[in-house]
Structure formats: C-alpha cells, structure tokens
Design an enzyme around this catalytic site. Structure first.
Site, mmCIF file in Angstrom:
data_model
loop_
_atom_site.group_PDB
_atom_site.id
_atom_site.type_symbol
_atom_site.label_atom_id
_atom_site.label_comp_id
_atom_site.label_asym_id
_atom_site.label_seq_id
_atom_site.Cartn_x
_atom_site.Cartn_y
_atom_site.Cartn_z
ATOM 1 N N LYS A 23 36.350 31.934 81.695
ATOM 2 C CA LYS A 23 35.017 31.660 81.180
ATOM 3 C C LYS A 23 33.964 32.492 81.910
ATOM 4 O O LYS A 23 32.859 32.661 81.432
ATOM 5 C CB LYS A 23 34.682 30.176 81.375
ATOM 6 C CG LYS A 23 35.558 29.230 80.631
ATOM 7 C CD LYS A 23 35.137 27.788 80.991
ATOM 8 C CE LYS A 23 36.170 26.814 80.490
ATOM 9 N NZ LYS A 23 35.904 25.455 81.042
ATOM 10 N N GLY A 24 34.323 32.984 83.094
ATOM 11 C CA GLY A 24 33.329 33.584 83.988
ATOM 12 C C GLY A 24 32.510 34.713 83.399
ATOM 13 O O GLY A 24 31.352 34.899 83.763
ATOM 14 N N GLU A 74 34.949 41.932 82.945
ATOM 15 C CA GLU A 74 35.349 40.953 83.965
ATOM 16 C C GLU A 74 34.131 40.540 84.781
ATOM 17 O O GLU A 74 33.257 41.357 85.046
ATOM 18 C CB GLU A 74 36.369 41.592 84.918
ATOM 19 C CG GLU A 74 37.803 41.166 84.692
ATOM 20 C CD GLU A 74 38.135 39.779 85.252
ATOM 21 O OE1 GLU A 74 37.250 38.899 85.332
ATOM 22 O OE2 GLU A 74 39.307 39.595 85.596
ATOM 23 N N ASP A 132 38.361 40.095 93.068
ATOM 24 C CA ASP A 132 38.512 39.736 94.480
ATOM 25 C C ASP A 132 39.734 40.482 95.012
ATOM 26 O O ASP A 132 39.626 41.625 95.464
ATOM 27 C CB ASP A 132 38.643 38.212 94.560
ATOM 28 C CG ASP A 132 38.667 37.691 95.981
ATOM 29 O OD1 ASP A 132 38.546 38.501 96.911
ATOM 30 O OD2 ASP A 132 38.823 36.476 96.170
ATOM 31 N N VAL A 169 31.061 33.128 95.637
ATOM 32 C CA VAL A 169 29.752 33.109 94.972
ATOM 33 C C VAL A 169 29.815 32.361 93.641
ATOM 34 O O VAL A 169 30.888 32.228 93.045
ATOM 35 C CB VAL A 169 29.217 34.546 94.739
ATOM 36 C CG1 VAL A 169 28.937 35.244 96.058
ATOM 37 C CG2 VAL A 169 30.182 35.379 93.889
ATOM 38 N N ASP A 179 31.586 29.935 88.412
ATOM 39 C CA ASP A 179 31.496 28.497 88.687
ATOM 40 C C ASP A 179 32.191 28.095 89.973
ATOM 41 O O ASP A 179 32.951 28.868 90.570
ATOM 42 C CB ASP A 179 32.173 27.721 87.562
ATOM 43 C CG ASP A 179 33.708 27.806 87.661
ATOM 44 O OD1 ASP A 179 34.218 28.931 87.864
ATOM 45 O OD2 ASP A 179 34.373 26.771 87.566
ATOM 46 N N ARG A 221 27.473 27.724 86.528
ATOM 47 C CA ARG A 221 27.585 28.914 85.674
ATOM 48 C C ARG A 221 26.219 29.331 85.136
ATOM 49 O O ARG A 221 26.001 30.484 84.792
ATOM 50 C CB ARG A 221 28.512 28.627 84.483
ATOM 51 C CG ARG A 221 29.972 28.410 84.861
ATOM 52 C CD ARG A 221 30.826 28.475 83.601
ATOM 53 N NE ARG A 221 32.160 27.930 83.790
ATOM 54 C CZ ARG A 221 33.200 28.617 84.279
ATOM 55 N NH1 ARG A 221 33.045 29.868 84.636
ATOM 56 N NH2 ARG A 221 34.376 28.052 84.392
HETATM 57 P P1 5GP Z 1 41.448 38.098 92.011
HETATM 58 O O1 5GP Z 1 42.711 37.925 91.206
HETATM 59 O O2 5GP Z 1 40.829 39.444 91.864
HETATM 60 O O3 5GP Z 1 41.679 37.726 93.460
HETATM 61 O O4 5GP Z 1 40.440 37.000 91.527
HETATM 62 C C1 5GP Z 1 39.706 37.134 90.375
HETATM 63 C C2 5GP Z 1 39.324 35.796 89.796
HETATM 64 O O5 5GP Z 1 39.112 34.820 90.833
HETATM 65 C C3 5GP Z 1 37.999 35.933 89.086
HETATM 66 O O6 5GP Z 1 38.192 36.273 87.717
HETATM 67 C C4 5GP Z 1 37.375 34.576 89.296
HETATM 68 O O7 5GP Z 1 37.822 33.696 88.289
HETATM 69 C C5 5GP Z 1 37.928 34.113 90.619
HETATM 70 N N1 5GP Z 1 37.020 34.421 91.744
HETATM 71 C C6 5GP Z 1 37.223 35.315 92.742
HETATM 72 N N2 5GP Z 1 36.192 35.313 93.600
HETATM 73 C C7 5GP Z 1 35.307 34.402 93.143
HETATM 74 C C8 5GP Z 1 34.034 33.944 93.613
HETATM 75 O O8 5GP Z 1 33.460 34.370 94.626
HETATM 76 N N3 5GP Z 1 33.408 32.992 92.859
HETATM 77 C C9 5GP Z 1 33.966 32.462 91.728
HETATM 78 N N4 5GP Z 1 33.272 31.524 91.080
HETATM 79 N N5 5GP Z 1 35.182 32.875 91.260
HETATM 80 C C10 5GP Z 1 35.838 33.825 91.956
#
Ligand code: 5GP
Length: 186
Positions: free
Chosen positions: A49-50, A105, A109, A159, A165, A171
């Site tokens: 949803k982000g 996206e 992270d 964040v 969220d 959100r």
């Molecule tokens: P990754 O697989 O790159 O580690 O994580 C990506 C997903 O983790 C993002 O699409 C999001 O849903 C969630 N995410 C990573 N960091 C954050 C953050 O700081 N805040 C929020 N709300 N979601 C995050």
C-alpha cells in the site's frame, strides 16, 4: 490537516523529507520520466500500500498517457524490518508482455523486496523494466538495486508518512517523519 498538527504527536520524530521537498522532487521525477518515455508511455506498477500517495502524485507529474496498475505484497518479518520473503497479496490485472513497465516503490531498505519483485516481473517478459523509488535508505542494501529513478537518500531510521505506515497508521502524514513510538507486535 497541516504538517504542524503532527509535530506534537509523541510517536513522531523529526521531519526527514518536508512536504514542499516531496512536491518539488516528484515534479522533477515526472519531468524526467516524461522526457525518457517519449513515444512509449509506460505502464506504472505501484506497489501497495505504501506507494499509493507517491504514485498518485507522480502519475499526475508525467505528461504522457500512462497506464496504471497496482500489486500488493506483504513481507514476512517483524514490525520494522523485512525478511526478504515476499508474498504477492494482490497481483496485477495487466499482461506485462511487450510493455514498458515502470515500478513505483515507496522505500527501499535492504533491497530484498525489490529484487524479488524484479525477478517475478521480468519473468513476464516486459519490453523494459525500470524502477522509480521515492526513498532509499543509506548503506542498508543487501541486494543490488539498479534504480533508474530515486527521490531521496535518507538515513536508516524507520520512517512514516506520505503513504508509509506503522501498523496502518500515519500513511496520511503530508511529510516523511521518523517514527519513535512502540514497535507493533505482529
Ligand atoms: P526491503 O525489502 O528493501 O528491506 O524493504 C522494503 C519494504 O519494507 C518497503 O516496501 C516497506 O514496505 C518496508 N519498509 C522499509 N523501511 C521502512 C520504513 O522506514 N518505514 C516503513 N513504513 N516501511 C518500511
């Protein structure tokens, strides 16, 4: 609701990206995408949803007849970290074969979610596949990113806001802020 309203909230820390900077950068990204995709309007694929807030602003900043589709993924893991194992909760309606796909996206992270998504979407044989990520956390990447468009590089704090969220809250914040509240248990 203006940004000041949220400043007194105990769970919310400092502003990481202010509303006006988000607006300015989204306009720039839209102009760049408009120039790059002349004659081949992309299919925007929003990752819910982000990305819903970013995608709605970005789509309106692109002066091309884009098409829009969404998919929803859920990652297994604790409240504020990702395991990299991703489940598709809602798949796309569109056939990607021969399409110019631009994945939208919210935040990258570790990069594991994106790398999983990219593999899955490439298997559907699009003509091209690029990624536009609003936020990239500095020095957290465990998978190669290969991002065509990036909004902002931010420090590795958790964040919220502008679509992001914690346990479905915040959100609707107009800017991006550090979350300082309790970590929800899933
Ligand atoms: P990754 O697989 O790159 O580690 O994580 C990506 C997903 O983790 C993002 O699409 C999001 O849903 C969630 N995410 C990573 N960091 C954050 C953050 O700081 N805040 C929020 N709300 N979601 C995050």
């Amino acid at each position: 609701m203006n940004a000041d309203h949220w400043s007194s909230h105990p769970d919310l820390g400092e502003v990481v990206v202010a509303e006006k900077d988000l607006q300015r950068r989204v306009e720039e990204l839209g102009a760049q995408i408009t120039a790059d995709y002349q004659g081949r309007p992309p299919l925007l694929v929003g990752v819910l949803k982000g990305a819903f807030v970013f995608m709605s602003d970005l789509a309106r900043a692109i002066a091309l007849p884009v098409e829009i589709d969404v998919m929803a993924v859920a990652s297994y893991g604790s409240g504020t970290t990702t395991s990299g194992v991703v489940r598709i909760v809602k798949d796309l309606d569109s056939d990607l074969a021969g399409r110019h796909v631009l994945v939208v996206e919210d935040i990258v992270d570790s990069g594991l979610t994106l790398s999983y998504l990219r593999r899955g979407l490439l298997a559907r044989q699009p003509a091209s596949l690029e990624v536009c990520a609003l936020l990239v956390k500095e020095s957290r990447q465990r998978a190669p990113l290969d991002l065509r468009y990036t909004g902002f590089h931010i420090p590795p704090d958790f964040v919220v806001g502008y679509g992001l969220d914690v346990a479905e809250r915040y959100r609707n914040l107009p800017d991006i802020r550090v979350y300082r509240g309790p970590v929800p248990v899933e």
